[in-house]
Design a protein around this motif. Structure first.
Motif, PDB file in Angstrom:
ATOM      1  N   ALA A   1      17.378  -7.857 -15.410  1.00  0.00           N
ATOM      2  CA  ALA A   1      16.877  -8.832 -14.438  1.00  0.00           C
ATOM      3  C   ALA A   1      15.520  -9.361 -14.895  1.00  0.00           C
ATOM      4  CB  ALA A   1      16.748  -8.201 -13.059  1.00  0.00           C
TER       5      ALA A   1
ATOM      6  N   ASP B   1      21.230   1.530 -12.786  1.00  0.00           N
ATOM      7  CA  ASP B   1      20.030   0.998 -12.146  1.00  0.00           C
ATOM      8  C   ASP B   1      19.004   0.575 -13.196  1.00  0.00           C
ATOM      9  OD1 ASP B   1      18.663   0.721  -9.449  1.00  0.00           O
ATOM     10  OD2 ASP B   1      17.168   1.878 -10.567  1.00  0.00           O
ATOM     11  N   LEU B   2      18.837   1.425 -14.210  1.00  0.00           N
ATOM     12  CA  LEU B   2      17.898   1.117 -15.300  1.00  0.00           C
ATOM     13  C   LEU B   2      18.270  -0.196 -15.973  1.00  0.00           C
ATOM     14  CD1 LEU B   2      17.252   4.431 -17.256  1.00  0.00           C
ATOM     15  CD2 LEU B   2      15.550   2.831 -16.424  1.00  0.00           C
TER      16      LEU B   2
ATOM     17  N   THR C   1      20.177  -2.637 -14.815  1.00  0.00           N
ATOM     18  CA  THR C   1      20.017  -3.795 -13.925  1.00  0.00           C
ATOM     19  C   THR C   1      18.573  -4.261 -13.896  1.00  0.00           C
ATOM     20  OG1 THR C   1      21.341  -2.386 -12.508  1.00  0.00           O
ATOM     21  CG2 THR C   1      20.957  -4.621 -11.750  1.00  0.00           C
ATOM     22  N   THR C   2      17.638  -3.317 -13.702  1.00  0.00           N
ATOM     23  CA  THR C   2      16.246  -3.740 -13.596  1.00  0.00           C
ATOM     24  C   THR C   2      15.782  -4.370 -14.899  1.00  0.00           C
ATOM     25  OG1 THR C   2      15.648  -1.467 -14.083  1.00  0.00           O
ATOM     26  CG2 THR C   2      15.505  -2.145 -11.803  1.00  0.00           C
TER      27      THR C   2
END
Lengths: 224, 56, 167, 252
Positions: free
Chosen positions: B35, B28-29, B31-32
């Motif tokens: 992005a 998740d880290l 990906t953010t």
């Protein structure tokens, strides 16, 4: 009552249309019968084994058959601008949406429900369980039509929404499936199907007033 | 009271749970972070292109 | 009253009606107490299905677990504090399978013995260190012996009225 | 009250929101991570083993907070979706959309760890128990929301469609919550009851759990702000403040 004139007209229109295209309208029913026939072929005709899973099989086929007919529920009306007319007509949008959902149930859910004894005998269900299946389908298929129709309204603007629609509808249908198949299972194992049927009825009572509202909101989003 | 089971070791299950948790949080880290970087890079690229076009 | 407002009031009334009917039906369903397994009492009363797989639920009776020979077969007794049901299982049991713990077993009756294909151990929502559990157990036995000494008969915790025994 | 409305009003302006997120993001991230490491170390090495389950109960410190977050994030998603549908507030749309992947991650963690916990204690990785099944539905609902929002070109329309689905899907949350009481199957009832006060976890085991619950919420705040920033940048890509931010000269 003046409120109901337009929705009644819409219902009549939808049903007339379904009747004119009856060859197309029986497709979900044929699909359900064919899929049900596949199970004895695939599993072998052992009556005991078939009857044990019959409730679940019947419900899954009915759900899938419903799903097939949901995709086009609002698409045509969106493309030819009828939905925009609904929006500007000043008529109650939830009532119009409700009429459309009711028409879908009458054209798809009701025939599937009435076919329950046939499905039950194909799967070797005893009589009492067949009766439970009929009752469960009568209570559950309206919920399928209403919730499924709401999701169909959400995806109406997408040209190829089939798989996505399934992804939206099926999770929401799991409670109906659990209780519907649970009622049949309970009858088979000698327990009372009443609690499961009551849960289905409770879901129906909740869906009846709420889904037309949600469906109307979905139509507004899609038609804009 | 002797437990009447053929006990299996617990630590692999505990370890696997903690690893799965850590892996998904790291995913998740990443990906953010990527992005954000991608959006800013695209933006910068578009801006320099327009600037160049305006200069000529 | 303008038509738009009247329409909205009708809508709210319908939603309230639907919600109350749904709640009433749900409460009736809850009172029916959906059963997911049969208890030893049900079997004793002949309510459980014959010649068919079903789920048996209950507590493992204290001191009833015994191994059969060298293999993986285990015999034990399931109880709901009223009746006893002997059961048999071949295979590796879950860790929580202990005497006095809740189990759910899937299988069928064969000559009065429940032959399980699968045994699942259900655990309760209590978490505590072993010392605390021991202390509680000691306190309970002390209390029990004191009340026995005071002449009061100790009852096993009876299931609450209208509820399944708390396993 | 007045200050609060003013604050919400100001947050409605994208540059202000972006600056706010930029300022607070690292705090949420580092406090969340540190707290999680602390709580997990405590839970792993400094709490006693359970009297019955032994060591395997330590999965609780991951499983339970993740399960809580799965439901909490869905509720946030539905509520902000409702706000977005009724009042057309852009920020609420963004919060609703940005929450979905985070909630899906936590739900996936809860399902995976629950499955790993089930093997040593119940004797099976998976049963079709009411609690497990309704949590799986929750994951599919998240997938539906994500899929729907990806499938619609127009960002704002996508946000509203996803919001409506989230609101409809909200019926699943009470089903998850009460499933363990309505259907007496394998999953045990809740152990922590903050409102009723009869928590059934020993205090020596409870603290890491509560700290993890706080840590996951902090991480959610971080991830939410980061994802919201990305969406704001995409939405506002033509504006001057974004150009300045990207390091290009503003065209004037």
């Amino acid at each position: 009552m003046s409120l109901l004139v337009a929705p009644t007209a819409l219902l009549q229109h939808d049903l007339t249309l379904a009747w004119r295209r009856r060859a197309e309208a029986v497709n979900p029913l044929l699909f359900a019968l064919m899929v049900t026939a596949l199970f004895p072929l695939a599993l072998g005709p052992e009556a005991n084994q078939l009857a044990r899973i019959a409730g679940g099989v019947a419900w899954v086929t009915v759900l899938l058959a419903n799903l097939l007919s949901l995709d086009v529920l609002f698409r045509g009306d969106l493309e030819d601008g009828s939905l925009d007319q609904w929006l500007v007509s000043g008529q109650s949008l939830p009532l119009l949406a409700g009429a459309r959902l009711l028409a879908h149930w009458l054209a798809t859910g009701l025939p599937l429900t009435l076919a329950a004894p046939l499905l039950a005998s194909m799967l070797g269900l005893p009589e009492d369980a067949a009766l439970t299946l009929l009752a469960a389908l009568a209570l559950g298929t309206p919920v399928v039509s209403m919730v499924g129709g709401t999701c169909a309204a959400l995806t109406a603007a997408m040209p190829r929404a089939g798989i996505l629609l399934a992804l939206l509808v099926l999770p929401l249908m799991v409670p109906v499936l659990v209780f519907g198949a649970g009622a049949v299972e309970a009858t088979l194992t000698g327990l009372s199907p009443l609690p499961a049927l009551l849960w289905l009825a409770s879901g129906l009572a909740l869906a009846l007033p709420l889904t037309p509202l949600a469906c109307a909101a979905a139509i507004r989003i899609s038609a804009q | 009271m002797e437990p009447a089971t053929f006990s299996m070791p617990h630590w692999p299950f505990v370890a696997a749970s903690y690893v799965i948790f850590a892996a998904l949080i790291v995913a998740d880290l990443v990906t953010t972070a990527t992005a954000r970087r991608r959006v800013l890079r695209d933006l910068r690229g578009r801006l320099t292109r327009t600037a160049r076009r305006e200069a000529t | 009253m303008n038509p738009a407002r009247r329409r909205r009031i009708w809508m709210i009334l319908l939603v309230l009606l639907g919600a109350s009917v749904a709640t009433a039906l749900a409460l009736t369903a809850l009172n029916q107490n959906i059963q997911h397994f049969f208890s030893p009492s049900d079997i004793a009363q002949g309510k459980a299905p014959v010649e068919r797989t079903f789920r048996l639920g209950g507590l493992v009776e204290e001191g009833s677990i015994e191994r059969v020979g060298e293999g993986l077969t285990v015999r034990f007794v399931v109880t709901d504090r009223f009746r006893l049901q002997p059961a048999e299982y071949t295979g590796i049991l879950p860790d929580l399978f202990r005497e006095g713990q809740s189990v759910v077993a899937v299988g069928r009756l064969r000559d009065g013995v429940f032959v399980a294909d699968e045994v699942l151990a259900k655990h309760d929502e209590n978490y505590m260190p072993a010392e605390v559990a021991d202390a509680i157990a000691r306190a309970k036995t002390r209390q029990a012996s004191e009340s026995a000494a005071a002449g009061g008969a100790t009852h096993p915790p009876a299931p609450k009225n209208g509820e399944a025994p708390s396993y | 009250m007045n200050a609060l409305t003013l604050w919400f009003h100001r947050m409605g302006s994208p540059p202000t929101f972006y600056a706010f997120a930029e300022r607070w993001r690292p705090w949420f991230l580092w406090s969340g991570l540190l707290l999680a490491v602390f709580a997990l170390t405590w839970g792993l090495f400094f709490t006693p083993a359970d009297y019955l389950q032994g060591e395997s109960y330590r999965i609780l410190y991951i499983h339970v907070p993740s399960a809580w977050m799965g439901q909490f994030v869905f509720a946030v998603m539905a509520v902000s979706g409702f706000v977005a549908l009724v009042w057309r507030i852009k920020l609420a749309e963004i919060v609703s959309l940005a929450s979905a992947p985070i909630g899906a991650t936590f739900t996936a963690v809860a399902l995976a760890t629950g499955s790993l916990w089930g093997r040593p204690t119940w004797g099976t990785y998976w049963v079709w128990d009411a609690r497990l099944t309704s949590t799986l539905i929750l994951l599919f609902l998240y997938f539906g929301v994500i899929g729907l929002s990806r499938a619609i070109e127009d960002r704002r329309k996508a946000a509203r469609a996803a919001a409506l689905l989230a609101i409809v899907g909200l019926v699943n949350i009470p089903i998850i919550q009460y499933s363990v009481y309505w259907w007496n199957t394998l999953h045990q009832p809740s152990s922590v009851k903050l409102l009723r006060g009869d928590t059934t976890i020993d205090p020596s085991m409870l603290w890491p759990l509560l700290l993890m619950a706080v840590a996951t919420k902090l991480y959610y705040a971080y991830s939410l702000l980061s994802r919201a920033q990305v969406m704001v940048l995409e939405q506002e890509s033509g504006k001057d403040w974004v150009r300045r931010l990207a390091g290009a000269p503003a065209n004037d």
